[in-house]
Design a protein around this motif. Structure first.
Motif, mmCIF file in Angstrom:
data_model
loop_
_atom_site.group_PDB
_atom_site.id
_atom_site.type_symbol
_atom_site.label_atom_id
_atom_site.label_comp_id
_atom_site.label_asym_id
_atom_site.label_seq_id
_atom_site.Cartn_x
_atom_site.Cartn_y
_atom_site.Cartn_z
ATOM 1 N N ASN A 78 -17.940 1.351 13.334
ATOM 2 C CA ASN A 78 -16.917 0.985 14.309
ATOM 3 C C ASN A 78 -16.943 1.888 15.533
ATOM 4 O O ASN A 78 -16.726 1.432 16.662
ATOM 5 C CB ASN A 78 -15.531 1.007 13.661
ATOM 6 N N ILE A 79 -17.209 3.181 15.336
ATOM 7 C CA ILE A 79 -17.333 4.067 16.489
ATOM 8 C C ILE A 79 -18.533 3.623 17.323
ATOM 9 O O ILE A 79 -18.464 3.522 18.550
ATOM 10 C CB ILE A 79 -17.500 5.536 16.060
ATOM 11 N N VAL A 111 -1.548 -6.144 -4.269
ATOM 12 C CA VAL A 111 -2.496 -5.255 -4.964
ATOM 13 C C VAL A 111 -3.455 -6.022 -5.868
ATOM 14 O O VAL A 111 -4.508 -5.530 -6.226
ATOM 15 C CB VAL A 111 -1.784 -4.147 -5.799
ATOM 16 N N VAL A 151 0.837 -1.183 0.000
ATOM 17 C CA VAL A 151 0.000 0.000 0.000
ATOM 18 C C VAL A 151 0.886 1.253 0.000
ATOM 19 O O VAL A 151 1.824 1.356 0.779
ATOM 20 C CB VAL A 151 -0.906 -0.015 1.254
ATOM 21 N N LEU A 172 -8.737 12.880 4.919
ATOM 22 C CA LEU A 172 -10.078 12.589 5.429
ATOM 23 C C LEU A 172 -10.021 11.835 6.754
ATOM 24 O O LEU A 172 -10.745 12.158 7.702
ATOM 25 C CB LEU A 172 -10.853 11.766 4.395
ATOM 26 N N PHE A 173 -9.130 10.847 6.829
ATOM 27 C CA PHE A 173 -9.040 10.049 8.048
ATOM 28 C C PHE A 173 -8.609 10.900 9.237
ATOM 29 O O PHE A 173 -9.138 10.768 10.338
ATOM 30 C CB PHE A 173 -8.070 8.879 7.864
ATOM 31 N N HIS A 193 -13.806 -7.291 12.118
ATOM 32 C CA HIS A 193 -12.368 -7.446 12.405
ATOM 33 C C HIS A 193 -12.033 -8.921 12.439
ATOM 34 O O HIS A 193 -12.703 -9.701 13.096
ATOM 35 C CB HIS A 193 -12.010 -6.766 13.731
ATOM 36 N N ASN A 205 -18.268 2.460 7.381
ATOM 37 C CA ASN A 205 -17.232 1.647 8.010
ATOM 38 C C ASN A 205 -16.765 2.314 9.302
ATOM 39 O O ASN A 205 -16.663 1.685 10.356
ATOM 40 C CB ASN A 205 -16.076 1.507 7.011
ATOM 41 N N ILE A 206 -16.535 3.613 9.234
ATOM 42 C CA ILE A 206 -16.017 4.359 10.376
ATOM 43 C C ILE A 206 -17.087 4.511 11.456
ATOM 44 O O ILE A 206 -16.862 4.206 12.629
ATOM 45 C CB ILE A 206 -15.487 5.731 9.888
ATOM 46 N N LEU A 239 -5.759 0.003 10.541
ATOM 47 C CA LEU A 239 -6.819 0.392 9.616
ATOM 48 C C LEU A 239 -7.687 1.442 10.316
ATOM 49 O O LEU A 239 -7.847 1.406 11.533
ATOM 50 C CB LEU A 239 -7.677 -0.817 9.244
ATOM 51 N N VAL A 240 -8.249 2.344 9.550
ATOM 52 C CA VAL A 240 -8.939 3.491 10.145
ATOM 53 C C VAL A 240 -10.146 3.090 10.983
ATOM 54 O O VAL A 240 -10.436 3.729 12.006
ATOM 55 C CB VAL A 240 -9.346 4.528 9.057
ATOM 56 N N ASP A 241 -10.844 2.008 10.579
ATOM 57 C CA ASP A 241 -12.019 1.631 11.375
ATOM 58 C C ASP A 241 -11.589 1.125 12.746
ATOM 59 O O ASP A 241 -12.192 1.463 13.769
ATOM 60 C CB ASP A 241 -12.900 0.614 10.630
ATOM 61 N N ARG A 242 -10.500 0.371 12.774
ATOM 62 C CA ARG A 242 -9.942 -0.112 14.025
ATOM 63 C C ARG A 242 -9.476 1.061 14.878
ATOM 64 O O ARG A 242 -9.710 1.115 16.090
ATOM 65 C CB ARG A 242 -8.765 -1.035 13.717
ATOM 66 N N LEU A 292 -3.046 -6.844 2.747
ATOM 67 C CA LEU A 292 -2.819 -5.472 2.324
ATOM 68 C C LEU A 292 -1.748 -5.358 1.257
ATOM 69 O O LEU A 292 -1.772 -4.461 0.423
ATOM 70 C CB LEU A 292 -2.394 -4.616 3.517
ATOM 71 N N ASP A 293 -0.774 -6.259 1.330
ATOM 72 C CA ASP A 293 0.410 -6.030 0.506
ATOM 73 C C ASP A 293 0.319 -6.662 -0.881
ATOM 74 O O ASP A 293 1.289 -6.688 -1.618
ATOM 75 C CB ASP A 293 1.663 -6.521 1.229
ATOM 76 N N CYS A 306 -10.561 4.143 14.852
ATOM 77 C CA CYS A 306 -11.711 4.879 15.394
ATOM 78 C C CYS A 306 -12.271 4.160 16.601
ATOM 79 O O CYS A 306 -12.581 4.778 17.627
ATOM 80 C CB CYS A 306 -12.804 5.024 14.340
ATOM 81 N N MET A 307 -12.399 2.859 16.503
ATOM 82 C CA MET A 307 -12.933 2.097 17.634
ATOM 83 C C MET A 307 -11.997 2.207 18.833
ATOM 84 O O MET A 307 -12.427 2.431 19.958
ATOM 85 C CB MET A 307 -13.119 0.633 17.247
ATOM 86 N N GLY A 319 -17.625 0.674 19.236
ATOM 87 C CA GLY A 319 -16.730 1.069 20.328
ATOM 88 C C GLY A 319 -17.499 1.676 21.488
ATOM 89 O O GLY A 319 -17.160 1.458 22.648
#
Lengths: 160, 404
Positions: free
Chosen positions: B300-301, B144, A2, A47-48, B330, B296-297, A24-27, B141-142, A29-30, B304
C-alpha cells in the motif's frame, strides 16, 4: 465487533467534541503517503504505530526531525524521551546527524515535567531555526554539522 | 539444468521434489533452448525457459490456461464488491474492442451477503480454468464468524504469493520519481491465520504462524521472479529483532535461499526502517519479499508512492492457479456506482493476465493505450486529483485502441 474498535468507541464516547475516524492500517499507510495533512492525532496498536510513526517522521521532511516520548502517565515510573530515528551506524562519527529530533524530545520532556514555558521556548527556537534555513544539516539540504545546528538552536532559545 | 519430459508430470511427488531442490532455481545458463519444469506461475503446465543470445532469459508460455478452446482462453471473472463491477465492465469492454481471445466466465460473489455457495463456485471455476481476474470482496469487520472471502480464495487455491507492481506512471505527478518496486508478499500464513481467542475477557491473543516451508517457498518465488525479470536485488523485510522466532525463521530461510542466487544482491531491512526508506528514497528498492502483514502495508505504501490504489496491478500466484487483481486491495464501497473509480489498476492487471496467457500483442496494445490515456491530466480521475469520470477515461482509452 473488533476488540480494538470496541475500546476506541467506548473511550471516544467520553469525548464527544473530538472527531473520530477508523481506518484499516493499509489504507492509513497509503493515505499517510498521499495526504498526510489530513491526519491529526493517530492512535494505533504497537506494531502499526511503530510503522506509522516512522512514515510520519519522514513525511514531515526528515527522520532527523521527529521526537517521541514513552510515557508513564501516572508518573510512578520514569518516562523516556527519544528521537524517532534509530542509531544510524552508517553515519556514526561523521558529525552530520540532525540534532533537532533529540532537541525536540527534550522539549517534550520539559513539557512532561511541567515546565511548559521552557518547552515552548525550545519548540519556538527549533521552528525559527528551520524557517530561517540558514543552518541546516545535510538531510535537510544544508551543509552544517551536528554541533553547528545544535548551537544555532541553543542560540535561538537564549535569544527567543 | 535438468530436462524433464511431460511424462514426469505423472510422477507427482518426484517432480515436486525436483522443483523444491535448489538446483532447479539457479540461474539459467546460456544454452540454445533449455526446458525447465517450473510450477511457479499457475496452471500446472510446463513452461519453456528460453535463453536468448545475450545470455538473459525470456519467459514465454505456450498454452498456460487449463481451458483453451478454439484459440480462446476461458478465464474466471469475479467482479467483487464496491467499484469492482464497474471496473470489470471496463475490462470486458476493452477486451471486446481489442478483440482479445478471452472468454470470461463470470461468477458473482459478494462479501456483503453470507453466501458460501458463491465462493465455492468461484473456487471450482478457477480450478477448472486455471486463471482468474477479480475485484475485491468486502470483509465485514463486525462479524467475528465472517471470514474474509479474499483470504478464503487465496488459501483454498493455495495462492501463496501476492505480487504488487509499484511503478511510476508518466503523467501522474508524485513526490518521488522513477519508482519501480515489486512487492512480493506471502499470501497464506503469518498474521492472517485467523487464529485469535479471548480466554480472559478484555485480553485477546492472536497467533502469527510462520513456517519454514512457506517462508522458503515465498523466498524462492521472489528470487525466481527476480531472475526471470532481470531484476538485480531482493530485500527481505522483517521484524526479527522483536519477533525473534517467527520473523527470525522467515529471515533465515530468505538468507539461505539467497545463497542459491549469487548474482542477485540480497539484503534485509526491519519493517519500520523499510517504511521510512520507502518514503524518503524508494528508488533504492527493487524486489521486496516479506510475510503477510508487512506485505499488506508495504504494498500500500508502494501504491501510494506512485499514485494510489487506482494505479498498481497485482496477482495472486499458486503452483496451479493464478488470480489477477488490483495491487492495493480496497473495496471502495463509498465510490461505487458514481462513475468516479480509476480503472487503471484493474486494466493493468488484466494486461498482466494477457501476458500470462501468452497474448503479448494484445497486452502490448492495451498497455500502450492505458499509458497514453493516463498520461493526460484530462483523463485523471478523482483519486489522481482530476475530474474525469470512469466513462470519460474509458472512451479516451478505447479511441486510442481503435486508432492504433
Amino acid at each position: 465487533m473488533v476488540f480494538w474498535d470496541e475500546v476506541f468507541e467506548d473511550v471516544a464516547a467520553e469525548f464527544p467534541q473530538v472527531e473520530t475516524e477508523s481506518l484499516l492500517v493499509d489504507r492509513a499507510c497509503m493515505d499517510f503517503v498521499r495526504w498526510p495533512e489530513d491526519f491529526d492525532v493517530v492512535v494505533a496498536s504497537n506494531l502499526f504505530a511503530d510503522i506509522l510513526s516512522d512514515i510520519a517522521a519522514v513525511v514531515t521532511g526528515s527522520m532527523g526531525l521527529a521526537p517521541s516520548a514513552n510515557i508513564n502517565p501516572d508518573k510512578v515510573h520514569p518516562s523516556l524521551f527519544e528521537p524517532v530515528h534509530g542509531a544510524a551506524f552508517d553515519i556514526m562519527g561523521k558529525g552530520i546527524a540532525n540534532p533537532i529530533a533529540t532537541v525536540s524530545a527534550v522539549a517534550m520532556m520539559l513539557d512532561h515535567l511541567g515546565e511548559a514555558d521552557a518547552a515552548a521556548r525550545v519548540d519556538a527556537a527549533v521552528a525559527r531555526c528551520l524557517e530561517e534555513r540558514r543552518v541546516l544539516t545535510a538531510d535537510l539540504g544544508g551543509s552544517a554539522s551536528t554541533s553547528q545546528m545544535g548551537d544555532e538552536a541553543a542560540r535561538l532559545v537564549v535569544a527567543g | 539444468m535438468s530436462v524433464l519430459s511431460r511424462s514426469t508430470r505423472s510422477l507427482g511427488l518426484l517432480s515436486r521434489v525436483a522443483t523444491y531442490s535448489r538446483t532447479s532455481f539457479q540461474e539459467p545458463q546460456t544454452v540454445g533452448v533449455a526446458t525447465t519444469w517450473s510450477q511457479w506461475e499457475g496452471c500446472g503446465q510446463h513452461r519453456r525457459h528460453l535463453a536468448t543470445e545475450q545470455g538473459g532469459s525470456s519467459y514465454r508460455q505456450p498454452a498456460p490456461s487449463n481451458s483453451m478452446y478454439g484459440g480462446r482462453h476461458t478465464v474466471t471473472l469475479i467482479p467483487g464488491d464496491g467499484i469492482g463491477p464497474e471496473l470489470a465492465a471496463c475490462v470486458k469492454e476493452v477486451f471486446r474492442v481489442a478483440n482479445c481471445p478471452v472468454h470470461f466466465e463470470e461468477i458473482n460473489v459478494s462479501g456483503l451477503i453470507s453466501d458460501t455457495a458463491a465462493i465455492d463456485d468461484a473456487v471450482k471455476s478457477i480450478r477448472r480454468n486455471g486463471v482468474g481476474l477479480k475485484g475485491i470482496l468486502k470483509t465485514k469487520l463486525d462479524d467475528v464468524d465472517h471470514h474474509s472471502l479474499n483470504v478464503t480464495l487465496r488459501v483454498g487455491l493455495k495462492l501463496f504469493a501476492n505480487v504488487v507492481l509499484c511503478k511510476s506512471v508518466p503523467g501522474i505527478n508524485t513526490r518521488h520519481k522513477e519508482v519501480d518496486i515489486v512487492v512480493i508478499r506471502e499470501n497464506t500464513e503469518g498474521e492472517y491465520s485467523g487464529l485469535e481467542h479471548e480466554s480472559v475477557p478484555g485480553v485477546v491473543e492472536g497467533l502469527k504462524i510462520i513456517t519454514s516451508e512457506k517462508s522458503r517457498g515465498i523466498a524462492k518465488y521472489a528470487f525466481d521472479y527476480a531472475t526471470r525479470h532481470g531484476r538485480k536485488k531482493v530485500t527481505a523485510i522483517h521484524k526479527a529483532n522483536i519477533m525473534k522466532l517467527s520473523d527470525g525463521l522467515f529471515l533465515r530461510e530468505c538468507t539461505s535461499v539467497a545463497e542459491g542466487y549469487p548474482s542477485i544482491e540480497f539484503n534485509s531491512m526491519i519493517i519500520d526502517n523499510c517504511c521510512m526508506q520507502l518514503v524518503s528514497r524508494p528508488q533504492q528498492f527493487d524486489v521486496m519479499v516479506m510475510p503477510n502483514l508487512y506485505g499488506n502495508i508495504v504494498g500500500n505504501i508502494g501504491a501510494g508512492l506512485v499514485g494510489g490504489a487506482g494505479i498498481c496491478p497485482g496477482r495472486n500466484v499458486g503452483r496451479e492457479y493464478v488470480v489477477f487483481e488490483q495491487g492495493a486491495r480496497h473495496v471502495g464501497l463509498d465510490l461505487a456506482f458514481q462513475n468516479v473509480a480509476n480503472p487503471t489498476a484493474m486494466l493493468l492487471s488484466s494486461v498482466q493476465m494477457l501476458r500470462h496467457l501468452g497474448n503479448q500483442s494484445h497486452a502490448d496494445r492495451i498497455e500502450s493505450a492505458i499509458y497514453k490515456t493516463v498520461s493526460q491530466p484530462k483523463n485523471h480521475t478523482r483519486d489522481l486529483g482530476g475530474t474525469a469520470s470512469t466513462s470519460a477515461y474509458l472512451s479516451s482509452l478505447l479511441s486510442y485502441l481503435k486508432n492504433d
